[in-house]
Design a protein around this motif. Structure first.
Motif: not given
Length: 302
Positions: A218-228, A234-236, A283-285, A295-296
């Motif tokens: 199954s798709v991994g559990k969502k988290s703020k860490l993963k979202e960040f 992806r941008i980097l 914003w980090w990028n 890491l931000g």
């Protein structure tokens, strides 16, 4: 030394020991375990229990790239086999991969077919399609397909190797450099594949070699860490690898389509804190170089 097997442990000693039990004992192998800032330092115990294994302890969590880079610095093998600690070796795995590298000097890195540990008839990876630089999207070949031999007996080029299991030629690392530690989580092995291919080597997959991976189907559990980190990296990845025009088009696509869509999805699912994580990632990028190790994100929460 023919092969150095490198794995990274982070607060999962039992899982790591289960992996070590499946690695064959051979005189031409060395096994390196990097403990990546686990809360409890188990390496003194491990050094007694596994006298033939080399253990490296980092007091700080350096991420996937940083942990593996520590292993690279200690490795003596002609080939370095990077495996997640939640994998299980199968018979002939190492020999099949080294056989390809021995016969194909232009291949810099190779992954086996990866199957789910909890459903050994289900494929996780049999290769990757190229990343579309306009969207930073690609596909994993064979993902969640029942294994009926449709990818068997194939050894050849793929767009990317898989970070859960990839054997890399030492000469390719010496030419391309080690993994970029600015990613920390996600996209780092894809970026490394790009570096190794730009150094003149090919990335291959060998579906005759198999490793089992304990990652959930199954798709991994969502988290703020993963979202960040998924958003930031992806941008980097595009910043570091895409040609200028495609990079510019990706930025427009991401700001005008991806960000608004993700905000709406987070509002619908009431994951309000994810919105701030996504904005921080973007914003980090804007505020950091593409090689920054800032890491931000407060990694002590990981």
């Amino acid at each position: 030394m023919k092969v150095s097997i490198i794995t990274v442990n982070f607060n999962q000693p039992k899982v790591t020991e289960e992996l070590l039990a499946t690695i064959p004992t051979r005189t031409d192998l060395e096994v390196i375990v990097v403990d990546n800032g686990s809360k409890t330092d188990i390496t003194p115990h491990w050094r007694i229990k596994y006298p033939t294994v080399k253990f490296i302890r980092s007091e700080k969590n350096l991420g996937f790239a940083g942990g593996n880079n520590l292993g690279i610095k200690e490795a003596r093998g002609e080939y370095l086999f990077f495996v997640n600690n939640d994998t299980e070796f199968t018979q002939g795995l190492i020999g099949k991969l080294t056989g390809v590298l021995d016969a194909q000097p232009g291949v810099g890195m190779i992954s086996p077919k990866i199957k789910y540990f909890n459903d050994k008839n289900l494929i996780q990876y049999a290769g990757y399609t190229p990343i579309n630089y306009y969207t930073c999207r690609n596909s994993c070949i064979g993902l969640r397909e029942k294994d009926e031999g449709q990818y068997d007996k194939f050894a050849g080029p793929t767009a990317y190797c898989h970070g859960a299991a990839m054997m890399v030629r030492r000469k390719a690392i010496e030419k391309a450099g080690m993994m970029n530690e600015s990613f920390f989580l996600y996209y780092e092995e894809l970026d490394w594949c790009e570096l190794i291919k730009r150094a003149g080597y090919q990335a291959w997959v060998c579906t005759g070699a198999v490793i089992y991976h304990k990652e959930s189907v199954s798709v991994g559990k969502k988290s703020k860490l993963k979202e960040f980190f998924m958003t930031r990296n992806r941008i980097l990845f595009i910043r570091r690898n895409a040609p200028l025009l495609k990079k510019f088009i990706f930025y427009i696509y991401f700001v005008l389509l991806v960000v608004p869509r993700n905000i709406l999805n987070h509002l619908k699912s009431k994951n309000y804190t994810f919105i701030s994580a996504a904005f921080k990632a973007v914003w980090w990028n804007f505020t950091h170089s593409k090689n920054s190790k800032n890491l931000g994100y407060p990694i002590n929460t990981i």
